[in-house]
Design a protein around this motif. Structure first.
Motif, PDB file in Angstrom:
ATOM      1  N   CYS A 129      -0.925  27.886  -9.173  1.00 33.14           N
ATOM      2  CA  CYS A 129      -0.774  28.608  -7.909  1.00 33.14           C
ATOM      3  C   CYS A 129       0.378  29.593  -8.054  1.00 33.14           C
ATOM      4  CB  CYS A 129      -0.521  27.635  -6.761  1.00 33.14           C
ATOM      5  SG  CYS A 129      -0.731  28.405  -5.135  1.00 33.14           S
ATOM      6  N   ARG A 155       0.643  35.198  -3.854  1.00 36.18           N
ATOM      7  CA  ARG A 155      -0.596  35.963  -3.628  1.00 36.18           C
ATOM      8  C   ARG A 155      -0.574  37.317  -4.326  1.00 36.18           C
ATOM      9  NH1 ARG A 155       0.976  34.273   1.592  1.00 36.18           N
ATOM     10  NH2 ARG A 155      -0.437  32.702   2.434  1.00 36.18           N
ATOM     11  N   THR A 159       3.516  27.585  -9.370  1.00 33.99           N
ATOM     12  CA  THR A 159       3.642  26.139  -9.545  1.00 33.99           C
ATOM     13  C   THR A 159       2.469  25.660 -10.391  1.00 33.99           C
ATOM     14  OG1 THR A 159       3.966  24.023  -8.411  1.00 33.99           O
ATOM     15  CG2 THR A 159       2.458  25.556  -7.367  1.00 33.99           C
ATOM     16  N   THR A 189       0.524  23.102 -10.506  1.00 33.58           N
ATOM     17  CA  THR A 189      -0.714  22.604  -9.901  1.00 33.58           C
ATOM     18  C   THR A 189      -0.736  22.914  -8.413  1.00 33.58           C
ATOM     19  OG1 THR A 189      -2.040  20.652  -9.302  1.00 33.58           O
ATOM     20  CG2 THR A 189       0.256  20.247  -9.899  1.00 33.58           C
ATOM     21  N   GLY A 190      -1.799  23.591  -8.009  1.00 30.01           N
ATOM     22  CA  GLY A 190      -1.939  23.980  -6.607  1.00 30.01           C
ATOM     23  C   GLY A 190      -2.578  22.901  -5.771  1.00 30.01           C
ATOM     24  N   ALA A 228       7.210  39.526   3.199  1.00 34.50           N
ATOM     25  CA  ALA A 228       6.145  39.715   4.195  1.00 34.50           C
ATOM     26  C   ALA A 228       4.768  39.483   3.581  1.00 34.50           C
ATOM     27  CB  ALA A 228       6.243  41.112   4.798  1.00 34.50           C
ATOM     28  N   ALA A 229       4.619  39.834   2.296  1.00 35.41           N
ATOM     29  CA  ALA A 229       3.302  39.666   1.661  1.00 35.41           C
ATOM     30  C   ALA A 229       2.971  38.186   1.492  1.00 35.41           C
ATOM     31  CB  ALA A 229       3.276  40.375   0.307  1.00 35.41           C
ATOM     32  N   GLU A 230       3.975  37.384   1.103  1.00 33.13           N
ATOM     33  CA  GLU A 230       3.740  35.951   0.907  1.00 33.13           C
ATOM     34  C   GLU A 230       3.957  35.164   2.195  1.00 33.13           C
ATOM     35  OE1 GLU A 230       2.547  34.855  -1.931  1.00 33.13           O
ATOM     36  OE2 GLU A 230       2.704  36.867  -2.772  1.00 33.13           O
ATOM     37  N   ARG A 231       4.527  35.817   3.178  1.00 30.40           N
ATOM     38  CA  ARG A 231       4.838  35.194   4.470  1.00 30.40           C
ATOM     39  C   ARG A 231       5.747  33.971   4.347  1.00 30.40           C
ATOM     40  NH1 ARG A 231      -0.509  36.859   6.148  1.00 30.40           N
ATOM     41  NH2 ARG A 231      -1.401  34.807   5.758  1.00 30.40           N
ATOM     42  N   ARG A 233       8.442  20.358  10.078  1.00 30.08           N
ATOM     43  CA  ARG A 233       7.974  19.950   8.747  1.00 30.08           C
ATOM     44  C   ARG A 233       6.839  20.834   8.247  1.00 30.08           C
ATOM     45  NH1 ARG A 233       7.706  14.752   9.294  1.00 30.08           N
ATOM     46  NH2 ARG A 233       9.486  14.351   7.965  1.00 30.08           N
ATOM     47  N   ARG A 253      16.854  22.263  -6.243  1.00 24.64           N
ATOM     48  CA  ARG A 253      15.861  22.982  -5.436  1.00 24.64           C
ATOM     49  C   ARG A 253      14.606  22.140  -5.387  1.00 24.64           C
ATOM     50  NH1 ARG A 253      17.154  28.330  -4.463  1.00 24.64           N
ATOM     51  NH2 ARG A 253      19.034  28.929  -5.615  1.00 24.64           N
ATOM     52  N   LEU A 254      14.086  21.945  -4.210  1.00 24.30           N
ATOM     53  CA  LEU A 254      12.856  21.167  -4.019  1.00 24.30           C
ATOM     54  C   LEU A 254      11.777  22.081  -3.455  1.00 24.30           C
ATOM     55  CD1 LEU A 254      14.394  18.010  -2.287  1.00 24.30           C
ATOM     56  CD2 LEU A 254      13.951  18.353  -4.741  1.00 24.30           C
ATOM     57  N   ARG A 256       8.587  24.719  -3.161  1.00 21.32           N
ATOM     58  CA  ARG A 256       7.979  25.887  -3.807  1.00 21.32           C
ATOM     59  C   ARG A 256       8.016  27.074  -2.867  1.00 21.32           C
ATOM     60  NH1 ARG A 256       4.022  23.103  -0.885  1.00 21.32           N
ATOM     61  NH2 ARG A 256       2.735  24.630   0.155  1.00 21.32           N
ATOM     62  N   THR A 300       5.099  29.187  -3.209  1.00 23.00           N
ATOM     63  CA  THR A 300       3.680  29.548  -3.160  1.00 23.00           C
ATOM     64  C   THR A 300       3.014  28.892  -1.944  1.00 23.00           C
ATOM     65  OG1 THR A 300       3.299  27.713  -4.673  1.00 23.00           O
ATOM     66  CG2 THR A 300       3.446  29.902  -5.634  1.00 23.00           C
ATOM     67  N   ALA A 301       1.814  29.394  -1.622  1.00 21.66           N
ATOM     68  CA  ALA A 301       1.121  28.896  -0.431  1.00 21.66           C
ATOM     69  C   ALA A 301       0.734  27.422  -0.584  1.00 21.66           C
ATOM     70  CB  ALA A 301      -0.120  29.747  -0.172  1.00 21.66           C
ATOM     71  N   LYS A 302       0.379  27.028  -1.791  1.00 24.70           N
ATOM     72  CA  LYS A 302      -0.005  25.637  -2.053  1.00 24.70           C
ATOM     73  C   LYS A 302       0.800  25.098  -3.220  1.00 24.70           C
ATOM     74  CE  LYS A 302      -4.678  25.037  -2.221  1.00 24.70           C
ATOM     75  NZ  LYS A 302      -6.022  25.594  -2.559  1.00 24.70           N
ATOM     76  N   GLY A 303       0.785  23.771  -3.386  1.00 20.82           N
ATOM     77  CA  GLY A 303       1.471  23.186  -4.524  1.00 20.82           C
ATOM     78  C   GLY A 303       1.337  21.681  -4.477  1.00 20.82           C
ATOM     79  N   ALA A 304       1.122  21.058  -5.630  1.00 22.17           N
ATOM     80  CA  ALA A 304       0.934  19.598  -5.676  1.00 22.17           C
ATOM     81  C   ALA A 304       1.705  19.014  -6.857  1.00 22.17           C
ATOM     82  CB  ALA A 304      -0.559  19.267  -5.780  1.00 22.17           C
ATOM     83  N   LEU A 332       4.088  32.883   9.987  1.00 25.58           N
ATOM     84  CA  LEU A 332       2.754  33.345  10.376  1.00 25.58           C
ATOM     85  C   LEU A 332       2.838  34.829  10.746  1.00 25.58           C
ATOM     86  CD1 LEU A 332       1.451  30.400  12.626  1.00 25.58           C
ATOM     87  CD2 LEU A 332       1.062  30.803  10.181  1.00 25.58           C
ATOM     88  N   PRO A 333       1.682  35.500  10.769  1.00 28.20           N
ATOM     89  CA  PRO A 333       1.707  36.883  11.267  1.00 28.20           C
ATOM     90  C   PRO A 333       2.183  36.894  12.727  1.00 28.20           C
ATOM     91  CG  PRO A 333      -0.401  36.386  10.216  1.00 28.20           C
ATOM     92  CD  PRO A 333       0.337  35.082  10.366  1.00 28.20           C
TER      93      PRO A 333
END
Lengths: 460, 460
Positions: free
Chosen positions: A345, A348, A414, A416-417, B104-107, B163, B180-181, B183, B185-189, B216-217
């Motif tokens: 991930c 964007r 990251t 893994t997404g 702004a692009a990644e929000r 949260r 640092r904890l 991420r 990015t929009a997702k991460g696991a 959010l926008p």
């Protein structure tokens, strides 16, 4: 039950005989999930839990003897999180499929961990409710496995991932004790968020046997699809960035690259655009004029970004038809040989750059890579394909896999997404987390599983 | 720095002199947050951190000498989470107010923990972005405090709590090391969700110094308000249940009871409805026809539930006017005497029942209780008021507080919806969590803070 001797026999004393397998072929069938590329071992025994108490009884016995335990749902994991470790007992939750409670007024359901995601979706739909998380495996994967790996899916870009829907759970701890974590109310701030800690912990801190899942109202959505074909990955990437910058939140924003398109078309002859470097597939689900305006905006932003052609649909059957290439991409590629599935991930805006780097890796390491992406989230699945039986190609695929992870990290991504770390992502995850954060993981693991019997060696 | 001697002097050696306070009046001003009802002690020293490195230096020194450390934002907490413990150093983050990055692009935005919620909202709005979490204290509370307590607010009912917006953070651990904890990015696991573990942990596992917050926008919302006056709590509760059952997700669904209405009207003479047992205040923020239809549905569901009268508004100034009684309720009640603020969360359908039980407690314990509720979440704030200086009334208020917590638990609720456990909710939280889950808390706390120096005795 002694560690050295007849573990299966001892387990048959705890459960019904038909709940325990120990034939070699049976054990091999449960030795790994969908990540055969990761290491695995034949387990000592496989048990099919019928209840939380069954899981507790097995874990208690295993804990007494220091035998490792690997929990498993449907075995659809792609990182090896459910691969058996040497000398382990595999506990399958696939028979724990009861829907225990649906509360339409509070919008939650309580369900056993082995229920299939799609069966749950259908069951709650009958109550006018919707469970959004939709991993690609949703027709075959279990809710417990989804929670253990914090599974994502296509609609995450608007509706979030599994973690966002887990209100609470029943968990069997490392000594076999059963606890309930979380809540059923809409909000709650009592104590540490142990529910969130368990989600995505891949069975290393406890075994999730029941879930309390938050639901949304089923209605109030109307799907419209906009699909654009792009002559370059940069053009598709520019469209993704423009859609995000315009403040539009699509309910899906997927990308499939040229290699996927070709594989699908050679298989199914859908008449997909020739010469397209990528197809960008969006849906919006806002109702009425708002949804129509969002779809129109996406179409014009795609055009401005240089789309070669655009198709739109508002009828469900037409929406499905436009997304057919996306749904067929993975099976079409699996026809070409064993697939090593990446799951990175990146920001964007870094999607086009990352797609370029993936092409470079494919060229340098002489491997076939086709990419499917949840582009709206920056979550890319480069699928590395090695012809069946070609061990040299498999070795090159593994090198390519690691290079892609490194490139992703360089772009601020990251490792893994949505698939989890399992075993395949351990090296990348360790670099990403760093020594001290890894130490925090070890400390928490040791605090909750001091004998290290729960899925040892996974997740971090 | 020795534990017995001149702690402030030693701290002045680590920081600039103006960053350390040790005058008695100054210490008393930082001895507690907005929960004077909970125990507190005069701290040894108060330091104003200017950076993560400052926090790390102080924690490192404190750890060496086993001195407890209490982190603090603006001190608006209502459960005593930031109350000083005996012999402690209070670390105030209120000077760490930098907005480090807005993407702004990644929000997302990266911000120091001491920034005021509302200042952050204004700053990101300039980038076309919106930070939803809106605790009642949003004009004066810090983002770090919001995260440490997992603060809620009015728009949670649609947009979730703090949260849900914390992607990552910088944390000073118990030995002063910085990690640092999470991420960007929009997702991460990747690994355990230590970010989620830190959120709501009230400074007991680490001190949050920077936050990466999801945004959010800003656009795409149009607020409409529908306010109904009800002759009975049951009627208002039936309307809440009917709105939920209709699959409408309002952007706010608040309730204020008769006592609040009277207090506001006696103070501000707004001409609020006489004889109403409760006012139910809803907003929806869907755009155009969808929003208009949702508002109309809410109005007719309120009518069906027996509303005495309904007012609607679509213009921002009119929406604000309709919500004025809600905004004035807390200050109006504070005029009547010190307020002991409850924060329970029950199933939505149990709201009328819980309101009835609160009235019974008020009668039985001879205390004045006015209730504000985030009714759409089942999150109630019974405000127990004791006249200034009336110690007997204060004692009765505490008894009533505990009884309400018990009643909430009986209805399947949780003892804190959004304020955190701090000190005030410790007894209720311990019952709710149960012995084994408490042991998990202790084990995790001991794993991450083995000397128990971070805000000891709080949160669980």
């Amino acid at each position: 039950m002694r560690a050295e001797t007849d573990v299966a026999g001892a387990l048959r004393g705890l459960l019904r005989p038909d709940q325990v397998l120990d034939g070699p072929a049976q054990l091999d069938a449960y030795a790994h999930d969908d990540a055969e590329w990761a290491p695995y071992a034949r387990p000592r025994a496989v048990v099919f839990a019928g209840s939380t108490d069954d899981v507790a009884a097995v874990v208690r016995a295993a804990a007494e003897h220091g035998i490792p335990v690997v929990a498993r749902g449907a075995g659809t994991g792609l990182s090896g999180g459910a691969n058996a470790v040497p000398g382990s007992i595999v506990i399958s939750l696939e028979r724990m499929t009861r829907l225990i409670e649906v509360d339409a007024a509070e919008r939650y359901a309580v369900v056993e961990a082995g229920m299939i995601n799609d069966e749950f979706r259908v069951a709650v739909a009958a109550h006018g409710l919707w469970y959004p998380p939709d991993p690609a495996s949703y027709r075959i994967s279990t809710l417990g496995g989804n929670a253990a790996t914090n599974a994502g899916g296509i609609c995450c870009v608007k509706y979030g991932v599994t973690r966002d829907y887990v209100l609470g759970m029943t968990v069997v701890l490392a000594d076999g004790e059963i606890v309930r974590l979380g809540r059923r109310t809409a909000k709650g701030a009592t104590g540490y968020d142990l529910t969130a800690l368990m989600v995505g912990s891949e069975g290393t801190l406890g075994i999730i046997t029941e879930l309390t899942l938050k639901l949304l109202p089923l209605g109030g959505r109307e799907e419209r699809a906009v699909v654009g074909a792009f002559g370059s990955l940069e053009g598709a990437g520019a469209a993704v960035a423009a859609i995000s910058a315009a403040g539009i939140i699509p309910s899906a924003l997927e990308l499939i690259d040229e290699m996927c398109l070709r594989a699908v078309d050679e298989w199914q002859h859908l008449g997909l655009p020739h010469g397209a470097a990528a197809l960008l597939l969006a849906t919006v689900d806002d109702v009425g004029a708002v949804g129509a305006a969002a779809a129109a905006s996406i179409a014009s932003l795609m055009t401005e970004a240089g789309a070669l052609g655009i198709e739109q649909a508002a009828e469900p059957a037409e929406v499905d038809r436009l997304f057919l290439a996306r749904r067929l991409a993975y099976p079409a590629l699996e026809r070409l040989g064993p697939v090593l599935t990446e799951d990175i991930c990146v920001p964007r805006t870094a999607v086009p750059r990352m797609l370029g780097l993936i092409r470079e890796v494919a060229a340098r390491d002489d491997v076939v890579i086709a990419t499917i992406a949840h582009a709206g989230d920056g979550n890319l699945h480069p699928l590395i394909i090695a012809p069946e039986g070609d061990e040299a190609a498999k070795a090159r695929a593994k090198v390519a896999f690691d290079r892609i992870v490194e490139d992703c990290r360089m772009l601020g991504g990251t490792v893994t997404g949505e698939h989890g770390v399992g075993l395949l992502k351990l090296p990348g995850a360790r670099v990403e987390l760093g020594e001290r954060v890894l130490a925090m993981h070890r400390d928490i693991k040791a605090a909750l599983d001091p004998r290290d019997i729960l899925n040892p060696g996974k997740a971090f």
